[in-house]
Scaffold this active site. Structure first.
Site, short mmCIF file in Angstrom:
data_model
loop_
_atom_site.label_atom_id
_atom_site.label_comp_id
_atom_site.label_asym_id
_atom_site.label_seq_id
_atom_site.Cartn_x
_atom_site.Cartn_y
_atom_site.Cartn_z
N PHE A 90 3.65 -11.74 -5.32
CA PHE A 90 5.36 -11.91 -4.15
C PHE A 90 6.49 -12.63 -5.22
CE2 PHE A 90 2.81 -11.89 0.00
CZ PHE A 90 3.12 -10.40 -0.58
N GLU A 127 1.77 1.15 -8.49
CA GLU A 127 1.41 0.61 -9.93
C GLU A 127 0.98 2.35 -10.10
OE1 GLU A 127 -1.80 -1.78 -11.36
OE2 GLU A 127 -2.08 -1.63 -9.60
N LYS A 153 -10.94 -5.58 -6.84
CA LYS A 153 -10.37 -6.35 -5.86
C LYS A 153 -11.11 -5.82 -4.64
CE LYS A 153 -5.70 -7.85 -7.07
NZ LYS A 153 -5.33 -7.95 -8.76
N CYS A 185 1.08 -13.94 -7.48
CA CYS A 185 -0.68 -13.46 -7.55
C CYS A 185 -0.91 -13.09 -8.95
CB CYS A 185 -1.06 -12.55 -6.80
SG CYS A 185 -0.28 -12.30 -5.07
N HIS A 210 -8.49 -10.29 -2.87
CA HIS A 210 -7.36 -10.85 -4.07
C HIS A 210 -7.29 -11.87 -3.62
CE1 HIS A 210 -4.01 -10.89 -5.50
NE2 HIS A 210 -2.86 -11.05 -4.89
N HIS A 244 -3.85 -4.06 -11.08
CA HIS A 244 -3.33 -4.53 -10.03
C HIS A 244 -4.61 -4.29 -9.07
CE1 HIS A 244 -1.63 -8.40 -7.72
NE2 HIS A 244 -1.09 -7.35 -7.07
#
Length: 417
Positions: free
Chosen positions: A403, A316, A337, A165, A342, A305
Site C-alpha cells: 500500500f 502484475e 500466498k 507489504c 498475506h 506478489h
C-alpha cells in the site's frame, strides 16, 4: 570500487503452514492451505471470520516465559525465525567479528496487539493512566531488530524498514546493498508480522481488501482465479542470513544461493490500488534485472506478489508480460500466498525463502485454489496451478508490493564459483 558478492547462508521460517523451515517448504510443495477460522479472538460478527494463523505455537518452547511477556507477537515470531536461521548458518560458531554483523528487519505494522491491549485496558479503567512500562518497547516496529541484535551481541547496522507489504523485501535489499558495499560481513534480515487482531481484521475489512469466503476458508486465497474476492490475512516471520561470499567461503559455510540484485520503485498512483497498467511493477522488475546484470530470458521462476485481489493480479500479470515479452510463456509463475495468506510486512521474507529453495531444489511450489480461468488474465502463462512442478531453476525473481505504491523485487540465483 568492486562490489562484493552476497550469498544466503541461513534460513528460518515460522508460517501458517509450518513452524520451521522444513515444515514450511514441505507444506508449500504439498499445496497445503493455512487458512482456517480465527482462534485468537471471537470473529463471529466480522465480515471475515478466518485467517492464516500460526498453529500449535507455544512461545515458551523457544523463549523464557518472563522474557516472552516483554515481546509483542511480531517480535516473538522474529526471534524464533532468526534463531533458526542463525543456527542454520552456524555463523556465531565461527568466531565472527560482531562489529561487522548487523540486523535489518521489516515489519509493516509492528506491535498492533500490544497497542490494542493497552488502549482497551485504559478504556476499561477509571481514566487513570496506568500503562505497562513495556508498552512502547513492545509496540514500536524497530524493536524486533533490536532484540535480535541484543541476543547475539551484533553491533553492525541495525534498523527496520517499513513500506507496508514490501517491508521485508526492502530489508533484504538494504542488507544486500550494505554487504556488497563492504559495510558489513553478514546481516540477519527478513521480517515479521502479527496483525491477526481485532483491529487488523476489522481495518482490512473496512478497506474491503479481505476475502469473505467464510464458508470455505481453505479455498479463499485464489490468485489469478476469476472468482477471487480479496486476500487472506496471515501472520508469521521469515529470516535470512546474508553474507559476504568470501567471508562465507573462508569459514566453510553452507550456501543456499547468491543474491543477484534488487529493485525498488513507486506506482505514484493510489494509496491502496496498483497502477492498472502495472507500471510500477514493470519498472521494479526491470530495475532488479538491470541491477543483477541479467536478461529477462535468464529468469526461470517468478514468485509473484499475487494477493488474490481483483485489481492486483491483473496489474502484475500485465507487468510480467511487458518485462518478459515472449519469454513470459517460458516462466513458471506462482503465488505462495494461495497457501500462506498475506503476511503483510513479512510476506517478502517468506516468499524470498520459497524462491531460494526453488533455486536450490529445482522445483516450483504451486498456486493452489485455481478453479476458473479469468478472461482478463492470459491463460497461456504458466501459473503452476494446483501442483508443484519440477524444472531447472537457475534464477528466481520475487515480487512484493505494498500500500502506498511501494514496489520491490529481489533476484536469487544458483551459486557459480
Amino acid at each position: 570500487m568492486e562490489l562484493k558478492r552476497v550469498v544466503v547462508t541461513g534460513l528460518g521460517a515460522l508460517t501458517p503452514i509450518g513452524n520451521n523451515l522444513e515444515e514450511y517448504w514441505n507444506a508449500l510443495l504439498a499445496g497445503k492451505s493455512g487458512a482456517a477460522p480465527i482462534q485468537q479472538f471471537d470473529a463471529s460478527k466480522f465480515k471475515t471470520q478466518f485467517a492464516c494463523e500460526i498453529k500449535d505455537f507455544n512461545v515458551t518452547d523457544y523463549i523464557d516465559r518472563k522474557e516472552a511477556r516483554k515481546l509483542d507477537r511480531f517480535s516473538q515470531y522474529a526471534m524464533v525465525s532468526a534463531s533458526e536461521a542463525m543456527a542454520d548458518s552456524n555463523l556465531m560458531e565461527s568466531s565472527p567479528n560482531v562489529e561487522r554483523i548487523g540486523v535489518i528487519w521489516g515489519s509493516g505494522i509492528g506491535g498492533l496487539k500490544s497497542l490494542e491491549d493497552e488502549h482497551t485496558n485504559f478504556l476499561n479503567g477509571d481514566g487513570t493512566p496506568k500503562f505497562n512500562p513495556f508498552f512502547i518497547p513492545k509496540m514500536i516496529a524497530d524493536i524486533a531488530a533490536g532484540h535480535i541484535s541484543i541476543k547475539y551481541g551484533l553491533r553492525g547496522p541495525n534498523y527496520v524498514t517499513v513500506s507496508a507489504c514490501a517491508s521485508s523485501t526492502n530489508a533484504i535489499i538494504d542488507a544486500f546493498n550494505l554487504i556488497r558495499l563492504g559495510k558489513a560481513d553478514a546481516i540477519v534480515t527478513g521480517g515479521s508480522e502479527a496483525a491477526v487482531t481485532v483491529m487488523g481484521v476489522g481495518g482490512f475489512n473496512g478497506l474491503r481488501a479481505l476475502s469473505m469466503r467464510n464458508d470455505s476458508p481453505e479455498t479463499a486465497s485464489r490468485p489469478f482465479d476469476k472468482d477471487r474476492d480479496g486476500f487472506v490475512l496471515g501472520e508469521g516471520a521469515g529470516a535470512l542470513i546474508l553474507e559476504d561470499y568470501d567471508h562465507a567461503v573462508k569459514r566453510g559455510a553452507k550456501i543456499y544461493a547468491e543474491v543477484a540484485g534488487g529493485g525498488m520503485s513507486s506506482d505514484a498512483y493510489h494509496i491502496t490500488a496498483p497502477h492498472p497498467d502495472g507500471i510500477g511493477a514493470r519498472n521494479v522488475m526491470i530495475e532488479a534485472l538491470k541491477d543483477a546484470e541479467l536478461k529477462p530470458e535468464d529468469v526461470d521462476y517468478v514468485n509473484v506478489h499475487g494477493t488474490s485481489t481483483p485489481l492486483g493480479d491483473i496489474a502484475e500479470t500485465k507487468a510480467i508480460k511487458q518485462v518478459f515479452g515472449e519469454n513470459a510463456y517460458d516462466l513458471n509463475i506462482s503465488s505462495t500466498k494461495s497457501m500462506t495468506g498475506h503476511l503483510l510486512g513479512a510476506a517478502g521474507a517468506i516468499e524470498a525463502i520459497a524462491s531460494i529453495l526453488s533455486v536450490k531444489n529445482d522445483i516450483v511450489p504451486p498456486t493452489i485454489n485455481h478453479f476458473t480461468d479469468d478472461p482478463e488474465i492470459d491463460d497461456k502463462l504458466n501459473f503452476t496451478f494446483n501442483e508443484a512442478q519440477k524444472r531447472e531453476v537457475n534464477v528466481a525473481l520475487s515480487n512484493t508490493f505494498g500500500f502506498g505504491g511501494h514496489n520491490t523485487s529481489a533476484i536469487f540465483k544458483k551459486l557459480k564459483q
